[in-house]
Design a protein around this motif. Structure first.
Motif, PDB file in Angstrom:
ATOM      1  N   GLN A  14      81.952 -34.164  24.873  1.00 49.98           N
ATOM      2  CA  GLN A  14      80.719 -33.440  25.188  1.00 49.98           C
ATOM      3  C   GLN A  14      79.620 -33.699  24.147  1.00 49.98           C
ATOM      4  O   GLN A  14      78.988 -32.779  23.633  1.00 49.98           O
ATOM      5  N   ILE A  15      79.414 -34.954  23.837  1.00 55.50           N
ATOM      6  CA  ILE A  15      78.383 -35.364  22.886  1.00 55.50           C
ATOM      7  C   ILE A  15      77.131 -35.704  23.691  1.00 55.50           C
ATOM      8  O   ILE A  15      77.152 -36.631  24.499  1.00 55.50           O
ATOM      9  N   PRO A  16      76.034 -34.973  23.496  1.00 57.30           N
ATOM     10  CA  PRO A  16      74.840 -35.222  24.300  1.00 57.30           C
ATOM     11  C   PRO A  16      74.105 -36.505  23.936  1.00 57.30           C
ATOM     12  O   PRO A  16      73.476 -37.126  24.790  1.00 57.30           O
ATOM     13  N   ALA A  17      74.166 -36.905  22.656  1.00 57.01           N
ATOM     14  CA  ALA A  17      73.424 -38.098  22.232  1.00 57.01           C
ATOM     15  C   ALA A  17      74.014 -38.656  20.952  1.00 57.01           C
ATOM     16  O   ALA A  17      74.606 -37.935  20.153  1.00 57.01           O
ATOM     17  N   LEU A  18      73.846 -39.957  20.787  1.00 55.26           N
ATOM     18  CA  LEU A  18      74.169 -40.591  19.518  1.00 55.26           C
ATOM     19  C   LEU A  18      73.466 -41.933  19.451  1.00 55.26           C
ATOM     20  O   LEU A  18      73.064 -42.494  20.465  1.00 55.26           O
ATOM     21  N   TYR A  34      72.269 -43.661  22.817  1.00 46.39           N
ATOM     22  CA  TYR A  34      72.996 -43.272  24.029  1.00 46.39           C
ATOM     23  C   TYR A  34      72.748 -41.796  24.307  1.00 46.39           C
ATOM     24  O   TYR A  34      72.681 -40.987  23.377  1.00 46.39           O
ATOM     25  N   GLY A  35      72.640 -41.439  25.556  1.00 51.18           N
ATOM     26  CA  GLY A  35      72.525 -40.045  25.949  1.00 51.18           C
ATOM     27  C   GLY A  35      71.112 -39.511  25.828  1.00 51.18           C
ATOM     28  O   GLY A  35      70.136 -40.257  25.872  1.00 51.18           O
ATOM     29  N   TRP A  36      71.028 -38.177  25.658  1.00 49.04           N
ATOM     30  CA  TRP A  36      69.747 -37.482  25.658  1.00 49.04           C
ATOM     31  C   TRP A  36      69.505 -36.802  24.320  1.00 49.04           C
ATOM     32  O   TRP A  36      70.249 -35.917  23.915  1.00 49.04           O
ATOM     33  N   ALA A  37      68.425 -37.190  23.643  1.00 48.26           N
ATOM     34  CA  ALA A  37      68.049 -36.567  22.376  1.00 48.26           C
ATOM     35  C   ALA A  37      67.589 -35.134  22.602  1.00 48.26           C
ATOM     36  O   ALA A  37      67.785 -34.268  21.763  1.00 48.26           O
ATOM     37  N   ASN A  38      66.979 -34.893  23.760  1.00 48.82           N
ATOM     38  CA  ASN A  38      66.533 -33.546  24.119  1.00 48.82           C
ATOM     39  C   ASN A  38      66.886 -33.324  25.583  1.00 48.82           C
ATOM     40  O   ASN A  38      66.252 -33.905  26.477  1.00 48.82           O
ATOM     41  N   LEU A  39      67.887 -32.506  25.817  1.00 53.86           N
ATOM     42  CA  LEU A  39      68.352 -32.256  27.185  1.00 53.86           C
ATOM     43  C   LEU A  39      67.315 -31.504  28.002  1.00 53.86           C
ATOM     44  O   LEU A  39      67.116 -31.799  29.185  1.00 53.86           O
ATOM     45  N   GLU A  40      66.651 -30.543  27.386  1.00 53.45           N
ATOM     46  CA  GLU A  40      65.685 -29.705  28.089  1.00 53.45           C
ATOM     47  C   GLU A  40      64.520 -30.517  28.656  1.00 53.45           C
ATOM     48  O   GLU A  40      64.056 -30.268  29.756  1.00 53.45           O
TER      49      GLU A  40
END
Length: 91
Positions: A14-18, A34-40
């Protein structure tokens, strides 16, 4: 292949970003976010994303310093000015 592996680990943990940097013989071979630095706000992570890591950096710094001590590069008794001078002018 590496992208699939990283995505799987991110999902599993469950890592949102890296952001990743792999360096081989002094040259970058992979630099990517990778992923989202800011989910909102759906802001993607990039190789330049700045992460808030709180006090974790202190642990990494202490570990790296002790690795340099064990290798004989520096001594715990060295003044920081001496270490900086050596690094800047004698490298």
């Amino acid at each position: 292949m590496i992208d699939d592996y990283i995505q799987a680990i991110m999902t599993q943990n469950q890592i949102p970003a890296l952001s990743v940097a792999v360096v081989q013989e002094g040259e970058p071979v992979l630099v990517k976010g990778y992923g989202w630095a800011n989910l909102e706000h759906s802001v993607p992570a990039t190789e330049r994303t700045v992460y808030e890591i709180a006090s974790v950096g202190k642990t990494f710094t202490a570990t790296l310093i002790m690795m340099l001590v064990e290798e004989g590069v520096i001594s715990l008794d060295d003044a920081i000015a001496t270490v900086v001078y050596r690094r800047k002018f004698l490298s």
